[in-house]
Design a protein around this motif. Structure first.
Motif, PDB file in Angstrom:
ATOM      1  N   UNK A 182     -35.551 -12.826   3.187  1.00  0.00           N
ATOM      2  CA  UNK A 182     -35.483 -14.206   2.718  1.00  0.00           C
ATOM      3  C   UNK A 182     -35.712 -14.366   1.234  1.00  0.00           C
ATOM      4  N   UNK A 183     -35.452 -13.323   0.454  1.00  0.00           N
ATOM      5  CA  UNK A 183     -35.624 -13.386  -0.995  1.00  0.00           C
ATOM      6  C   UNK A 183     -34.285 -13.069  -1.672  1.00  0.00           C
ATOM      7  N   UNK A 184     -33.312 -14.008  -1.639  1.00  0.00           N
ATOM      8  CA  UNK A 184     -31.982 -13.718  -2.192  1.00  0.00           C
ATOM      9  C   UNK A 184     -31.987 -13.493  -3.693  1.00  0.00           C
ATOM     10  N   UNK A 185     -32.878 -14.164  -4.418  1.00  0.00           N
ATOM     11  CA  UNK A 185     -32.932 -13.963  -5.862  1.00  0.00           C
ATOM     12  C   UNK A 185     -33.372 -12.540  -6.191  1.00  0.00           C
ATOM     13  N   UNK A 186     -34.413 -12.066  -5.490  1.00  0.00           N
ATOM     14  CA  UNK A 186     -34.838 -10.685  -5.684  1.00  0.00           C
ATOM     15  C   UNK A 186     -33.747  -9.709  -5.274  1.00  0.00           C
ATOM     16  N   UNK A 187     -32.991 -10.065  -4.220  1.00  0.00           N
ATOM     17  CA  UNK A 187     -31.901  -9.215  -3.773  1.00  0.00           C
ATOM     18  C   UNK A 187     -30.812  -9.115  -4.829  1.00  0.00           C
ATOM     19  N   UNK A 188     -30.477 -10.232  -5.483  1.00  0.00           N
ATOM     20  CA  UNK A 188     -29.458 -10.221  -6.527  1.00  0.00           C
ATOM     21  C   UNK A 188     -29.862  -9.263  -7.645  1.00  0.00           C
ATOM     22  N   UNK A 207     -22.910  -1.962  -2.540  1.00  0.00           N
ATOM     23  CA  UNK A 207     -23.774  -2.848  -3.334  1.00  0.00           C
ATOM     24  C   UNK A 207     -23.050  -4.146  -3.661  1.00  0.00           C
ATOM     25  N   UNK A 208     -21.745  -4.064  -3.973  1.00  0.00           N
ATOM     26  CA  UNK A 208     -20.986  -5.278  -4.288  1.00  0.00           C
ATOM     27  C   UNK A 208     -20.902  -6.205  -3.072  1.00  0.00           C
ATOM     28  N   UNK A 209     -20.674  -5.628  -1.888  1.00  0.00           N
ATOM     29  CA  UNK A 209     -20.630  -6.454  -0.680  1.00  0.00           C
ATOM     30  C   UNK A 209     -21.963  -7.159  -0.445  1.00  0.00           C
ATOM     31  N   UNK A 210     -23.062  -6.403  -0.544  1.00  0.00           N
ATOM     32  CA  UNK A 210     -24.375  -7.007  -0.339  1.00  0.00           C
ATOM     33  C   UNK A 210     -24.682  -8.022  -1.435  1.00  0.00           C
ATOM     34  N   UNK A 211     -24.242  -7.734  -2.662  1.00  0.00           N
ATOM     35  CA  UNK A 211     -24.468  -8.670  -3.762  1.00  0.00           C
ATOM     36  C   UNK A 211     -23.724  -9.973  -3.516  1.00  0.00           C
ATOM     37  N   UNK A 212     -22.507  -9.881  -2.991  1.00  0.00           N
ATOM     38  CA  UNK A 212     -21.776 -11.100  -2.653  1.00  0.00           C
ATOM     39  C   UNK A 212     -22.525 -11.946  -1.642  1.00  0.00           C
ATOM     40  N   UNK A 213     -23.084 -11.295  -0.627  1.00  0.00           N
ATOM     41  CA  UNK A 213     -23.860 -12.030   0.380  1.00  0.00           C
ATOM     42  C   UNK A 213     -25.095 -12.688  -0.236  1.00  0.00           C
ATOM     43  N   UNK A 214     -25.757 -11.961  -1.151  1.00  0.00           N
ATOM     44  CA  UNK A 214     -26.953 -12.505  -1.791  1.00  0.00           C
ATOM     45  C   UNK A 214     -26.588 -13.695  -2.687  1.00  0.00           C
TER      46      UNK A 214
END
Length: 463
Positions: free
Chosen positions: A86-92, A110-117
């Motif tokens: 639940x920390x999308x900013x930290x994930x970005x 990483x790009x796929x996960x970054x898109x989700x974040x």
């Protein structure tokens, strides 16, 4: 580090006994000791157990060991863990760090996960760029996933035409074995948003053809809207024959009777009030009959000539109208309809008369909102054929700025009606091309995916 405890923990990890592996890995090293391999496997085990925050801390500890390396994989896993926690900013932040590792072998992950974040943060445009980068990564074995997410981003940005191209390219990269139903359904929704209703119905039919995919309630509503729009257009669209006859003057109103071209039928019959008719002699009647016959022959001959002349004119007019119709001409012209639409927006009038039949009120409002009031419109060019036309338009704003549009028009009898009005946006920063059946340029976005996949070193079993 306790090497024996580490080997035992690795054995449990390879068996999929995540709880035993996590407990053993936690005891392998002392406080403050750096051991990237231990913390990497610990993070993977904790992810499997759903302890996402603890997993993120384990990956951070592994990153603190400079001798271990694997910055891209560890940062990607850390970003996924933070997103799941639940920390999308930290994930970005973590995932962006992963994309900067030049030695990372699978940056598309990483790009796929970054898109989700980015989507979780509400940054649709940035998510689109991330998904686009995932799609064009040569290491990506399945770019269709990223392209589908890219199409979803375009839909959220209101760029239905770009979404159509993203979904179509995703279909090019996918295989029937990978259930294309959802892709066809998303493509159908994009066609509806672009007011291309016949193509929408076709896409929805492909989506449900084999029965393995069920449309969502939203997709079912889009299909029904497309079916109603096509039915309404068919009901209000005159046949080509009716249009040609109307253009030639045969409107069906009774103005011309080919059986009586001069309108003289019955004129030779005497009036009942004319009593002289009953007082004439037989010789007078015979003479009158001869006169009637002579005049009938004259009138019939004249009527036939008039009828044949009008018939020839009608055929010529129909042929001319058919040629012009085939070449995309109509009245009012495409340019006149576009200019009238922009002028009506400025006058705050009803734009419905310039739009295709059956367009929803929401679609009309969307068109009104993207047309600037007080602008001066210039039609830069029109690509036209018999049933559809596409115009490139420049609107000069009151302050001197300019905005460009792509406008599609559909045939409505002998005239043209506007189907879609799309803003021509400048390309997104960092946009690039990727190969499909042909090379296409897209930009993009996507939807967060469930779960998290872990990267790990070659010596360890894949999580």
């Amino acid at each position: 580090m306790d090497q024996q405890a580490f080997e035992q923990a690795k054995s449990a990890y390879q068996r999929g006994d995540w709880a035993t592996a996590a407990a053993g890995l936690s005891r392998c090293k002392g406080a403050g000791e750096l051991a990237g391999a231990v913390d990497h496997l610990l993070g993977n085990s904790l992810m499997k157990l759903g302890r996402y925050r603890d997993a993120a801390n384990a990956y951070a500890a592994a990153l603190a060991d400079p001798s271990y390396g694997k910055v891209g994989a560890l940062s990607c896993n850390q970003g996924r863990a933070l997103l799941a926690a639940g920390d999308p900013q930290g994930a970005v932040s973590a995932l962006t760090n992963a994309t900067h590792d030049a030695e990372y072998a699978t940056p598309y992950k990483a790009h796929l996960a970054l898109g989700n974040a980015q989507l979780a943060c509400g940054n649709v445009r940035e998510a689109g760029i991330a998904f686009r980068n995932a799609a064009i990564d040569d290491a990506n074995p399945d770019p269709a996933v990223a392209l589908a997410k890219l199409g979803s981003c375009f839909m959220q940005l209101g760029r239905s035409v770009d979404a159509i191209e993203a979904y179509r390219t995703a279909l090019d990269f996918s295989t029937p074995a990978a259930n294309q139903g959802s892709l066809f359904a998303e493509l159908g929704s994009a066609y509806v948003a672009a007011n291309r209703m016949s193509e929408a119905i076709d896409s929805f039919s492909h989506a449900t053809a084999d029965g393995s995919y069920q449309l969502t309630p939203e997709q079912q509503a889009s299909l029904q809207a497309a079916q109603k729009a096509v039915a309404a257009m068919a009901a209000s669209h005159p046949s080509d024959t009716d249009a040609f006859l109307s253009a030639a003057g045969y409107g069906g109103t009774g103005g011309y009777d080919p059986l009586d071209p001069l309108g003289k039928s019955g004129e030779m019959m005497p009036s009942p009030e004319d009593t002289g008719f009953f007082e004439v002699t037989e010789e007078d009647l015979m003479q009158q009959d001869r006169e009637w016959r002579r005049m009938r022959r004259k009138h019939n001959h004249t009527g036939l000539k008039v009828f044949l002349t009008l018939l020839v004119l009608a055929l010529l007019a129909a042929a001319g109208a058919g040629f012009l119709y085939y070449r995309g001409f109509g009245w009012p012209t495409q340019q006149a309809q576009i200019e009238s639409l922009f002028a009506t927006v400025t006058d705050n009038g009803d734009i419905g008369e310039y739009l295709v039949t059956g367009m929803s009120e929401d679609a009309k409002d969307s068109i009104r909102l993207i047309i600037p009031s007080g602008s001066t419109v210039t039609v830069d060019g029109i690509d036209q054929d018999m049933t559809t036309s596409t115009a490139k338009v420049t609107a000069t704003l009151p302050d001197g700025g300019q905005q460009r549009y792509t406008i599609t028009l559909g045939r409505d009898g002998l005239t043209w009606k506007i189907a879609t009005v799309e803003l021509d946006y400048p390309a997104l920063e960092g946009d690039a091309t990727y190969e499909g059946e042909g090379t296409e340029t897209v930009e993009g976005e996507a939807v967060p995916e469930d779960g998290a996949e872990q990267e790990e070193s070659g010596e360890d079993a894949s999580a």
